[in-house]
Design a protein around this motif. Structure first.
Motif, PDB file in Angstrom:
ATOM      1  N   ALA A 353       0.832  -1.207   0.000  1.00  0.00           N
ATOM      2  CA  ALA A 353       0.000   0.000   0.000  1.00  0.00           C
ATOM      3  C   ALA A 353       0.865   1.255   0.000  1.00  0.00           C
ATOM      4  N   THR A 356       2.414   1.631  -3.538  1.00  0.00           N
ATOM      5  CA  THR A 356       1.437   2.050  -4.543  1.00  0.00           C
ATOM      6  C   THR A 356       1.009   3.500  -4.339  1.00  0.00           C
ATOM      7  N   ILE A 357       0.947   3.941  -3.082  1.00  0.00           N
ATOM      8  CA  ILE A 357       0.625   5.352  -2.830  1.00  0.00           C
ATOM      9  C   ILE A 357       1.734   6.248  -3.381  1.00  0.00           C
ATOM     10  N   GLY A 360       1.514   6.072  -7.188  1.00  0.00           N
ATOM     11  CA  GLY A 360       0.307   6.764  -7.633  1.00  0.00           C
ATOM     12  C   GLY A 360       0.408   8.265  -7.471  1.00  0.00           C
ATOM     13  N   GLN A 440      -2.274  -0.902  -8.590  1.00  0.00           N
ATOM     14  CA  GLN A 440      -1.776   0.454  -8.802  1.00  0.00           C
ATOM     15  C   GLN A 440      -2.859   1.390  -9.310  1.00  0.00           C
ATOM     16  N   THR A 443      -4.789   3.548  -6.596  1.00  0.00           N
ATOM     17  CA  THR A 443      -4.192   4.771  -6.056  1.00  0.00           C
ATOM     18  C   THR A 443      -4.110   5.865  -7.121  1.00  0.00           C
ATOM     19  N   ILE A 485      -5.608  10.186  -0.437  1.00  0.00           N
ATOM     20  CA  ILE A 485      -4.481   9.267  -0.281  1.00  0.00           C
ATOM     21  C   ILE A 485      -4.810   8.203   0.765  1.00  0.00           C
ATOM     22  N   ALA A 488      -7.429   5.707  -0.730  1.00  0.00           N
ATOM     23  CA  ALA A 488      -6.830   4.814  -1.723  1.00  0.00           C
ATOM     24  C   ALA A 488      -5.902   3.808  -1.053  1.00  0.00           C
ATOM     25  N   GLY A 489      -5.109   4.267  -0.083  1.00  0.00           N
ATOM     26  CA  GLY A 489      -4.207   3.362   0.615  1.00  0.00           C
ATOM     27  C   GLY A 489      -4.957   2.277   1.372  1.00  0.00           C
TER      28      GLY A 489
END
Length: 561
Positions: A353, A356-357, A360, A440, A443, A485, A488-489
């Motif tokens: 996570a 990917t953050i 992203g 992916q 994010t 953020i 999404a995380g």
């Protein structure tokens, strides 16, 4: 020029030299996202062809036909359930409507393999459902009550449909809420009944949301391996797994994966065609849908229609897991390694996570800072992994990961005189990479959505005051993007904890997560032993459901412009 006109203008394009780092970084990430496809082509081309006649004669026809029927059945079921429940809670008022608005999302928290895990025991001839019914009707013979076989294609369609319909419900309900009430009122004044107004006005306007939701649900159904294998349904995903693990043929698995990848791209094309030419805009001031009150039998039918998916898709499996977990704890306590499995799941999901953050945020910021169409195209390609099933992704990653592992081992051996072995595979880095590529797009989409709520005039004002890119991103964008953020995380974290296919194929030796442990116990038929781990996964899955429900409530309560 007015302030509103300035606010609607896009930010000034950065000079060609200033956006070069963004383009280089995005290109590297795109190549990383496309590496699994290259790996598939490499393995497929290396096949000797000896296995291919067997696959064509015995595996592919059955697997392709089963997969097509599964997708067709799941597509019909999620469309009916998603659109029907979304229209009921939007267009009508009946008892429990506010509760159903968010409770209809609860099946999203149950992974497909956990659903199959629970129902296999619930509907077993000596399970609680059939035992209770025989007791109720006074039937002593276990064979005296004939139940539909859950281990079948129909059972897989039903269970996957109950889990995946929220993918359709969520976007379709959002569009129904946004539709102008004056449109429906105009159709009513022209003599159309409520059903005809729904069929000819509301539903066509919701077609883009239906196309997106159904395509996502079908991709998730295509990614499923646990439920399909438990229920004896031989899909292409199961064929890839068994060809790799049972037949020890990575080349044959890659060849099947390429066929499956073609189906995925076909689904993406259908989704694009479904949304083509369907853009529209409705004034926010009129976006207050009229809800007709229901009473009597109509209200009862609406309650049953909304309660049944929740009952079958969440309450039944969750209740079974709670009872089985309590029985397991009473008899033998908690499994000794439960905290190890939970720690493994949480650690790898958290690392994925965070990565990917970071990726992203980089890609979404690159799209914000530059107006180059090529760069925006690369950003879209970077999220292609979400459309690739976990089994296909795992097979395709072996080539680039093995090559990098060998390069690292040779480099270390050249310096220290001894080889460290396969670092990426043995450390779990390959699994984390698979998680990142797989999720992916979540994010990227979430952070881009957060950027869309930040007026470009803020960027212009900061630039005019001398702020550079680093100060603009760190001092202005990051604080404003923190809710997007975090959301999404959280979604990526929970999806990684639930992911089964990629975890099964890329995990290190003697490494268990909650998902792989549940899969192993279900494969052995020891359902009660896996109930505690399955319950932990369901509780983790409820976090994004609560987040989505809260977001929907906040959107509904937001004052109209």
């Amino acid at each position: 020029m007015s302030d509103s006109a300035i606010a609607m203008q896009p930010p000034r394009p950065a000079p060609a030299r200033s956006d070069r780092p963004w383009r280089i970084g995005s290109a590297i990430l795109v190549l990383l996202a496309l590496a699994p496809i290259g790996g598939l082509a490499f393995f497929a081309s290396r096949g000797s062809g000896e296995l291919w006649p067997h696959l064509i004669a015995n595996v592919l026809p059955v697997a392709a036909r089963t997969t097509a029927l599964l997708l067709l059945g799941v597509g019909i079921l999620v469309t009916v359930l998603g659109i029907g429940t979304a229209w009921l809670v939007t267009a009508y008022r009946f008892p429990g409507r506010r509760l159903f608005e968010w409770a209809l999302l609860l099946p999203l928290s149950v992974p497909s393999y956990v659903m199959a895990f629970a129902y296999l025991d619930v509907v077993h001839p000596v399970g609680p459902l059939q035992t209770g019914l025989r007791h109720l009707f006074g039937i002593a013979d276990p064979r005296g009550l004939r139940f539909p076989e859950i281990r079948s294609l129909g059972g897989a369609i039903l269970l996957l449909g109950l889990i995946l319909y929220p993918y359709v419900y969520l976007p379709v309900r959002a569009l129904f809420v946004m539709q102008s009430a004056s449109l429906l009122e105009a159709s009513r004044t022209l003599g159309a009944g409520r059903f005809r107004a729904f069929r000819t006005v509301a539903l066509p306007l919701a077609r883009p949301a239906v196309a997106v939701g159904v395509s996502l649900a079908l991709m998730e159904a295509l990614n499923d391996i646990g439920a399909s294998e438990f229920l004896g349904v031989r899909t292409l995903t199961v064929a890839i797994y068994t060809t790799w693990v049972t037949r020890s043929s990575i080349e044959g698995a890659a060849q099947i994966a390429l066929v499956m990848l073609a189906i995925v791209f076909a689904l993406g094309l259908l989704e694009r065609l479904g949304r083509r030419g369907m853009n529209y805009s409705a004034p926010r001031g009129n976006a207050q849908p009229m809800a007709q009150p229901l009473s009597g039998g109509a209200a009862l039918l609406a309650v049953v229609a909304c309660a049944l998916p929740i009952l079958l898709g969440f309450i039944v499996p969750a209740s079974y897991l709670v009872v089985s977990a309590a029985r397991r704890i009473a008899l033998g306590g908690l499994p000794a390694d439960l905290w190890i499995w939970t720690g493994n799941s949480v650690l790898f999901a958290a690392i994925a996570a965070a990565l990917t953050i970071a990726i992203g945020l980089f890609l979404a910021t690159a799209g914000r800072m530059s107006r180059r169409k090529s760069l925006h195209g690369m950003i879209r390609l970077a999220g292609i992994g979400y459309a690739i099933p976990g089994t296909v992704l795992a097979v395709g990653l072996l080539v680039p990961i093995a090559g990098l592992d060998n390069w690292i081992a040779n480099a270390v051996k050249g310096v220290w005189g001894r080889s460290p072995g396969l670092i990426l595979m043995s450390s779990g880095a390959a699994l984390v990479l698979a998680y990142c590529l797989r999720f992916q797009a979540i994010t990227i989409g979430g952070i881009e959505s957060g950027f869309s709520r930040i007026s470009p005039s803020i960027d212009m004002a900061a630039r005019s005051l001398g702020a550079g890119t680093a100060r603009l991103s760190g001092g202005i964008h990051m604080p404003l993007l923190s809710p997007a953020i975090a959301a999404a995380g959280l979604l990526v974290f929970v999806d990684c904890m639930k992911e089964l296919p990629a975890t099964l194929l890329l995990r290190p030796f003697n490494f268990e997560t909650l998902a792989t442990y549940v899969y192993g116990e279900a494969a052995r038929g020891t359902y009660e032993d896996g109930a505690i781990a399955a319950l932990v996964i369901v509780f983790a899955g409820m976090l994004p459901v609560a987040l989505l429900a809260r977001a929907g409530t906040r959107e509904r309560r937001r004052p109209l412009a």
